[in-house]
Design a protein around this motif. Structure first.
Motif: not given
Length: 209
Positions: A5-6, A115-116, A145-147, A153-156
């Motif tokens: 993230x970030x 990406x884990x 992913x922003x521009x 944001x991550x959701x697994x």
């Protein structure tokens, strides 16, 4: 593993199927940096049961993603030939015919690993050499992913748990609202509702429209 993230989204170059029919060999993530937001999602396997429900759910909302300038990209550890074959089969027969966004092949497992989201692991056995423990396929990971190419944001999810496409759209709206207004989005925020302004100290000052 440290969170992504970030952080800058790991780039990749791989084979992919575009528009449900065209196989390309050098598909990259970074081609969209600076131009589009990206919704990158991983799924475990072609020719399974839960996966097509998610794949079609994203396709059904593709206009909603388009108007938000979002590029959808799917990834699994299957080959591009497997993706192509699945894309030729009608929905009523278990296929994903009609899906138009790119589906990337991660047959060497490196994208999922970076990406884990790769399940299983490798161990080095003195007698047998390198050995896989568990099936090396992707969990249901989703990355917004922003521009600028930054993961916001991550959701697994584990294998049995399908994702909510409406929630992905809500999170994209949140990201874009913050970028435009500088205001943060409270719990259960939806586009058009009140957001919140934070002071320099990070304390919320007041509600605003």
């Amino acid at each position: 593993m440290k969170t992504l993230i970030s952080k800058k989204a790991p780039n990749f170059t791989s084979s992919a199927v575009l528009n449900g029919k065209d196989i390309v060999q050098n598909f990259t993530l970074e081609q969209f940096f600076g131009r589009k937001y990206i919704l990158l999602f991983f799924y475990p396997k072609d020719f399974t049961f839960v996966c097509p429900t998610e794949i079609y759910a994203f396709q059904e909302k593709i206009k909603d993603f388009d108007i938000r300038n979002v590029q959808i990209i799917a990834v699994s550890t299957d080959t591009e030939q497997s993706h192509w074959a699945w894309l030729q089969i009608p929905k009523e027969k278990g296929g994903i015919y009609g899906v138009t966004y790119p589906i990337v092949s991660d047959s060497n497992k490196t994208i999922s690993y970076n990406y884990g989201v790769l399940s299983g692991d490798w161990i080095c056995n003195q007698n047998e050499g390198l050995k896989a423990t568990g099936e090396l396929i992707a969990y249901r990971g989703l990355f917004l992913i922003d521009k600028e190419g930054i993961i916001r944001h991550i959701l697994i999810n584990d294998f049995p748990l399908g994702r909510n496409v409406h929630e992905a759209i809500r999170m994209i709206d949140s990201i874009q609202h913050y970028e435009i207004s500088g205001e943060v989005c409270p719990a259960n925020w939806n586009k058009g509702k009140k957001s919140m302004k934070a002071s320099n100290s990070g304390i919320i000052d007041y509600f605003s429209s």
